[in-house]
Design a protein around this motif. Sequence first.
Motif, PDB file in Angstrom:
ATOM      1  N   LEU A  47     -75.526-103.321 -54.179  1.00 62.44           N
ATOM      2  CA  LEU A  47     -74.487-104.302 -53.628  1.00 62.44           C
ATOM      3  C   LEU A  47     -74.921-105.416 -54.035  1.00 62.44           C
ATOM      4  CD1 LEU A  47     -74.018-102.964 -49.707  1.00 62.44           C
ATOM      5  CD2 LEU A  47     -72.401-102.785 -51.784  1.00 62.44           C
ATOM      6  N   ILE A  79     -77.552-107.401 -52.151  1.00 61.56           N
ATOM      7  CA  ILE A  79     -77.874-107.672 -50.715  1.00 61.56           C
ATOM      8  C   ILE A  79     -78.566-106.439 -50.029  1.00 61.56           C
ATOM      9  CG2 ILE A  79     -75.881-109.375 -50.685  1.00 61.56           C
ATOM     10  CD1 ILE A  79     -74.270-107.224 -49.719  1.00 61.56           C
ATOM     11  N   ARG A  80     -78.801-105.350 -50.837  1.00 68.36           N
ATOM     12  CA  ARG A  80     -79.650-104.207 -50.357  1.00 68.36           C
ATOM     13  C   ARG A  80     -80.778-104.573 -50.703  1.00 68.36           C
ATOM     14  NH1 ARG A  80     -77.234 -98.236 -51.540  1.00 68.36           N
ATOM     15  NH2 ARG A  80     -78.369 -97.662 -49.541  1.00 68.36           N
ATOM     16  N   LYS A  81     -81.791-105.025 -49.945  1.00 67.62           N
ATOM     17  CA  LYS A  81     -83.112-105.459 -50.588  1.00 67.62           C
ATOM     18  C   LYS A  81     -83.964-104.331 -50.999  1.00 67.62           C
ATOM     19  CE  LYS A  81     -81.957-109.973 -50.289  1.00 67.62           C
ATOM     20  NZ  LYS A  81     -81.685-110.509 -51.510  1.00 67.62           N
ATOM     21  N   MET A 108     -75.642 -87.956 -44.914  1.00 63.03           N
ATOM     22  CA  MET A 108     -75.599 -89.123 -45.995  1.00 63.03           C
ATOM     23  C   MET A 108     -76.323 -88.694 -47.230  1.00 63.03           C
ATOM     24  SD  MET A 108     -74.611 -91.861 -44.413  1.00 63.03           S
ATOM     25  CE  MET A 108     -73.353 -90.606 -43.356  1.00 63.03           C
ATOM     26  N   LEU A 109     -76.024 -89.571 -48.267  1.00 62.21           N
ATOM     27  CA  LEU A 109     -76.445 -89.080 -49.576  1.00 62.21           C
ATOM     28  C   LEU A 109     -77.935 -88.969 -49.634  1.00 62.21           C
ATOM     29  CD1 LEU A 109     -74.309 -91.076 -52.225  1.00 62.21           C
ATOM     30  CD2 LEU A 109     -74.098 -88.776 -51.254  1.00 62.21           C
ATOM     31  N   ILE A 153     -68.943 -93.805 -42.017  1.00 64.76           N
ATOM     32  CA  ILE A 153     -69.888 -94.255 -42.536  1.00 64.76           C
ATOM     33  C   ILE A 153     -69.893 -94.089 -44.268  1.00 64.76           C
ATOM     34  CG2 ILE A 153     -72.618 -94.125 -42.549  1.00 64.76           C
ATOM     35  CD1 ILE A 153     -72.153 -93.110 -39.577  1.00 64.76           C
ATOM     36  N   ASP A 154     -70.129 -95.288 -44.734  1.00 65.16           N
ATOM     37  CA  ASP A 154     -70.256 -95.183 -46.257  1.00 65.16           C
ATOM     38  C   ASP A 154     -71.542 -94.348 -46.628  1.00 65.16           C
ATOM     39  OD1 ASP A 154     -71.261 -95.524 -48.676  1.00 65.16           O
ATOM     40  OD2 ASP A 154     -69.935 -97.407 -49.113  1.00 65.16           O
ATOM     41  N   GLU A 189     -73.391 -93.705 -49.128  1.00 62.31           N
ATOM     42  CA  GLU A 189     -74.308 -94.117 -49.926  1.00 62.31           C
ATOM     43  C   GLU A 189     -75.359 -95.389 -49.381  1.00 62.31           C
ATOM     44  OE1 GLU A 189     -75.551 -94.163 -53.033  1.00 62.31           O
ATOM     45  OE2 GLU A 189     -76.716 -95.930 -52.941  1.00 62.31           O
ATOM     46  N   ILE A 190     -74.481 -96.118 -48.497  1.00 57.00           N
ATOM     47  CA  ILE A 190     -74.958 -97.247 -48.009  1.00 57.00           C
ATOM     48  C   ILE A 190     -75.565 -96.880 -46.794  1.00 57.00           C
ATOM     49  CG2 ILE A 190     -74.995 -99.698 -47.404  1.00 57.00           C
ATOM     50  CD1 ILE A 190     -72.446 -99.866 -49.045  1.00 57.00           C
ATOM     51  N   PRO A 193     -69.893-109.966 -49.845  1.00 56.27           N
ATOM     52  CA  PRO A 193     -70.990-109.458 -48.841  1.00 56.27           C
ATOM     53  C   PRO A 193     -70.712-110.297 -47.475  1.00 56.27           C
ATOM     54  CG  PRO A 193     -71.985-109.843 -50.906  1.00 56.27           C
ATOM     55  CD  PRO A 193     -70.646-110.228 -51.292  1.00 56.27           C
ATOM     56  N   MET A 229     -69.481-108.932 -44.208  1.00 55.51           N
ATOM     57  CA  MET A 229     -69.913-107.869 -43.369  1.00 55.51           C
ATOM     58  C   MET A 229     -70.351-108.754 -41.904  1.00 55.51           C
ATOM     59  SD  MET A 229     -72.800-106.139 -45.903  1.00 55.51           S
ATOM     60  CE  MET A 229     -73.546-107.666 -46.217  1.00 55.51           C
ATOM     61  N   LEU A 246     -79.203-104.127 -43.620  1.00 56.84           N
ATOM     62  CA  LEU A 246     -79.479-104.224 -45.162  1.00 56.84           C
ATOM     63  C   LEU A 246     -80.744-105.147 -45.514  1.00 56.84           C
ATOM     64  CD1 LEU A 246     -76.091-104.524 -46.493  1.00 56.84           C
ATOM     65  CD2 LEU A 246     -77.534-102.821 -47.018  1.00 56.84           C
ATOM     66  N   MET A 285     -80.918-108.377 -45.120  1.00 51.31           N
ATOM     67  CA  MET A 285     -80.606-109.621 -45.403  1.00 51.31           C
ATOM     68  C   MET A 285     -81.161-110.546 -44.497  1.00 51.31           C
ATOM     69  SD  MET A 285     -76.615-109.110 -46.576  1.00 51.31           S
ATOM     70  CE  MET A 285     -76.491-110.985 -47.198  1.00 51.31           C
TER      71      MET A 285
END
Lengths: 421, 98
Positions: free
Chosen positions: A215, A277-279, A361-362, B15-16, B18-19, B85, B88, B96, B98
């Motif tokens: 991201l 932003i995905r730390k 989820m993946l 829900i995504d 991947e994320i 971003p 969000m 995430l 942040m």
Amino acid sequence: MVQSESIVSAYSPPFKIVTKYFAVAIISFVILNFLLLINYNSIGGHHFQPKILSINHIATLGWITMIIFGAMFQLVPVVLETKLFSEILADIQFWIYLLGVIGLVYCFWVFNTGILMTTSAILLNVAMLIFAFNIIVTMKRVKKWNVTAWYLSVAIFYLIVTAIVGLLLTINLWTPYIKSDHLQYLNLHAHIAFIGWVSMVIMGVSFKLIPMFTLSHGFPLTNAKQAFWLINIGLLGISNTIFFEVKTFLYFIFTGLIVLGIMFFLRQIQIIFKNRIRKKFDIGIKFSFVAYIMLGLTTILGTFIAFVDYDNIINMALIYGYMIIFSYISMLIVGQMYKIVPFLVWYHKYSSKVGLEPVPMLKDMFNEKFAHVEFYIMIVAVFGSLCSLLFRSEIGLLMSFTLMFISSIIFVFNMITIFRK
Amino acid sequence: MANKKEILEVLKGVIDPEIGINIVDLGLVYEVESNDSQNIIKMTLTTPGCPMHSSISSWVENVVAQLDPEKKAIVTLVWEPQWTPDKMTSEAREQLGM
């Protein structure tokens, strides 16, 4: 607001075709590591020997290029935002290519430098031309060319050049006709393959996938563009100076441009990571991150080899080759496979069930703990192999290749888990 | 008949994959409009060409149609304004790291 053309996705990956390519590639990776392991005592010394050539082509054709083909069929819609031209051609290409790979690898192993080797090389050329046609027609549909499209288009050019030079080399082994040194052509073949074909794909796709997975937004792609010109001018230049018997001033200039280009690429990757932003790094990104660092280290070694007469330190070329194939490319492929295979399978099995029943989820598609174990084993194996090659330690090679083989088995286990999910 | 708040609430279940964060907290849902026969969800994705494109769209359509079966659920995917971003929620940012 600008509305998209259609909600119905044109981006669905062709599951069966991609799976075929991935399955053979993953099997090749295990075979490759197994052959390295059982031949640990004949690895070392000069790189121009049958078993090394054979194992090298399992790596480059069976593992790396096979994965790239499959991944391109999956990712072209994602990175270029258009549908693949023909799935049928992708399927025909697969069988011709597979036959070519098996033939060539076998011929190198037994060092049968006759008509069978040349026929295999012709099959590989045909398969690669089909691929090139399929992707070029797909690219003609791209409305908005981005930096990834530039990289992919030159990659295809280099793929074809690699294949043609490879074919000429097999003919030369059969009936010698090349007046200059065979090894210089081999050098050209290898550099165009790794920098031109494989790295152009890796770099081009990285600019799209790494921001998507981490991201990362709002960064300029200036370094990506600079890297593109530097590497391509350098590579085209070096292709013309490589045949001179004495390394000329131009050779060093062009080598310098390639090195600078790779540094600009790495700088671009650093910027992308900085803006993420995905730390937290997941396992796929961890593998990829290490691979980028290893690309930097490999480039430093490559520069050293280019500027120093390495004929006196013959296994330097082997160390260099090992770094390219395992620490940079394989590390990156394994990492990216942990990102794209879960998606491929998830999309195929669950996309019709979303909202109707719970879907995973993946990251739940495979055992992340095992993948971490694989990650650390692979790192130890890579550094162990490099040290053992450097100090010519057979026992070191045996231990390192065993670890690398174990890590490839864990990788296969996780990939099978994903497909069975 | 479902109101906007209820629709947003069910969209939090999308829900995504991947994320691992729902599309409302990610700031992907731009607008929810309802008329007599349709619920229209204007939304975006984090990346143009995102391979989750059709899955997320049909996921949204499925959950909204289940909530309000009398109306047709329609997803309109837009790329302008582009997702950034800062769209969000603080919950998503926290997840995430942040």
